[in-house]
Design an enzyme around this catalytic site. Structure first.
Site, short mmCIF file in Angstrom:
data_model
loop_
_atom_site.label_atom_id
_atom_site.label_comp_id
_atom_site.label_asym_id
_atom_site.label_seq_id
_atom_site.Cartn_x
_atom_site.Cartn_y
_atom_site.Cartn_z
N LEU A 33 -11.39 -7.69 7.44
CA LEU A 33 -12.15 -6.85 6.51
C LEU A 33 -12.25 -5.40 6.98
CD1 LEU A 33 -15.00 -9.28 5.32
CD2 LEU A 33 -12.77 -8.84 4.28
N ALA A 82 -1.99 -5.18 7.59
CA ALA A 82 -1.36 -4.04 8.27
C ALA A 82 -1.98 -2.75 7.76
CB ALA A 82 0.14 -4.02 7.98
N TYR A 148 4.80 4.33 11.02
CA TYR A 148 4.60 3.18 10.15
C TYR A 148 5.91 2.38 10.04
CZ TYR A 148 4.18 0.54 5.79
OH TYR A 148 4.21 -0.46 4.84
#
Ligand code: UDP
Length: 342
Positions: A33, A82, A148
């Site tokens: 979360l 991710a 990324y």
């Protein structure tokens, strides 16, 4: 047998959970979360209280993940959890290498220990970097130009290596790396949608202008070598994307290592997206031309032939106005995202 969905409280993961539940699957949602929404999980659990289980935790907590995999007899994992912001990854590479890479080593280790057979990995077209050829096929060299993309490519390599080792050891591990292009739209039933804080993605940002939450939209760079000077991307509807996950997961056999681009095959510029939003919403927006955003390749759009030829799958929504309209329906009903929504 159950499917574990990491990041099942997030945008794409939650749509995948909903689809799996609709297919009658038992689903374990693993999410810490940090960026996902408890409200989304609550809605999913309410759809199938006996088949949808929520575990709050980190993918990098190997022992806890292993215990969860065993407890629920998980044989397939869809790994969405991710961080996925190109700009943020340039500013905070450690965050991306830790969260998207190091933690995933622990997750994969737990999967191997628990004899998980199918691992469907959210990869990205950002692994291609600045492609030499567009549309991009899976054979395009992977040379990411931002952290990324690097973090996702490392996981693809990890999965290749562990699949080789697993085969040698006579085990049944298999994986698919699904290289997403840009994901858009929302659940047709209006239960789930996109909610990031802060929001940086183009379509939601432009829709926030329509809601009066932003005064203008800024185009990041107008001097790219593209037809109108702005970046070109391939926008795939989130429900098409999760449909591809389900199809790919079902066809994985031991030792498989599949790599598919998930896109529509059509490249649209930033200006074309802004035009689409103006068409769909009937609003005229204030558009500013700004500097390039670091880490952005000029053009990323898919050659989606491999998954079509091998699995007979292609995106069903190819008109971007339809994706924008679906996102707009969500934002109109949930102008502040999940906060305060029912
Ligand atoms: N973009 C833009 N203005 C914004 C947000 C995004 O011009 O306010 C551009 C961005 O530079 C990229 C494209 O829109 O070329 C898509 O960006 P997004 O962040 O939605 O997805 P990404 O391609 O980074 O995954």
């Amino acid at each position: 047998m159950a499917v574990m969905v990491t990041g099942g409280a997030g945008y794409i993961g939650s749509h995948a959970v909903k689809r799996l539940l609709a297919d009658g699957q038992e689903v374990v949602v693993l999410d810490n979360l940090s960026r996902g929404h408890k409200a989304a999980v609550d809605k999913l659990v309410a759809l199938a209280p006996d088949r949808c289980h929520f575990v709050r935790g980190d993918v990098g907590n190997r022992d806890a993940v292993l215990a969860t995999l065993r407890k629920h007899s998980v044989d397939s994992v869809m790994h969405f959890a991710a961080f996925a912001l190109v700009g943020e990854s340039v500013d905070e590479p450690v965050l991306y290498h830790r969260n998207n890479m190091s933690e995933v080593v622990e997750l994969v280790d737990a999967c191997l220990q628990a004899d998980v057979q199918r691992f469907v990995f959210s990869s990205t077209c950002a692994t291609y970097g600045e492609p030499k050829v567009v549309p991009i096929s899976e054979d395009e060299p992977q040379k990411p130009i931002n952290p990324y993309g690097v973090s996702k490519l490392h996981v693809e390599h990890l999965l290749d290596d562990v699949t080789t080792a697993s085969q040698r050891a006579g085990k049944a591990f298999s994986f698919a790396a699904l290289r997403y292009f840009n994901v858009a739209g929302a659940d047709a039933d209006g239960i789930l949608g996109e909610d990031h804080d802060p929001e940086t993605h183009l379509i939601p940002v432009v829709l926030q202008c329509c809601l009066g939450q932003r005064e203008h939209v800024t185009i990041f760079g107008t001097d790219y070598a593209t037809p109108d000077g702005t970046c070109v991307r391939d926008y795939i509807h989130v429900e098409d994307l999760v449909d591809a996950h389900v199809k790919v997961m079902r066809c994985l056999v031991p030792g498989d290592r599949r790599k598919y681009n998930l896109g529509t095959g059509e490249g649209l510029s930033v200006r074309q997206i802004i035009d689409s939003v103006q068409r769909v919403t009937g609003q005229k927006l204030k558009v500013l031309e700004g500097q390039r955003r670091e880490g952005d390749p000029a053009q990323l759009f898919a050659n989606p032939a491999r998954i079509r030829d091998e699995l007979g799958w292609s995106a069903s929504i190819t008109d971007v106005d339809q994706s924008v309209a679906s996102a707009w329906a969500w934002f109109q009903k949930h102008p502040r995202g999940y906060v305060g929504s029912k």
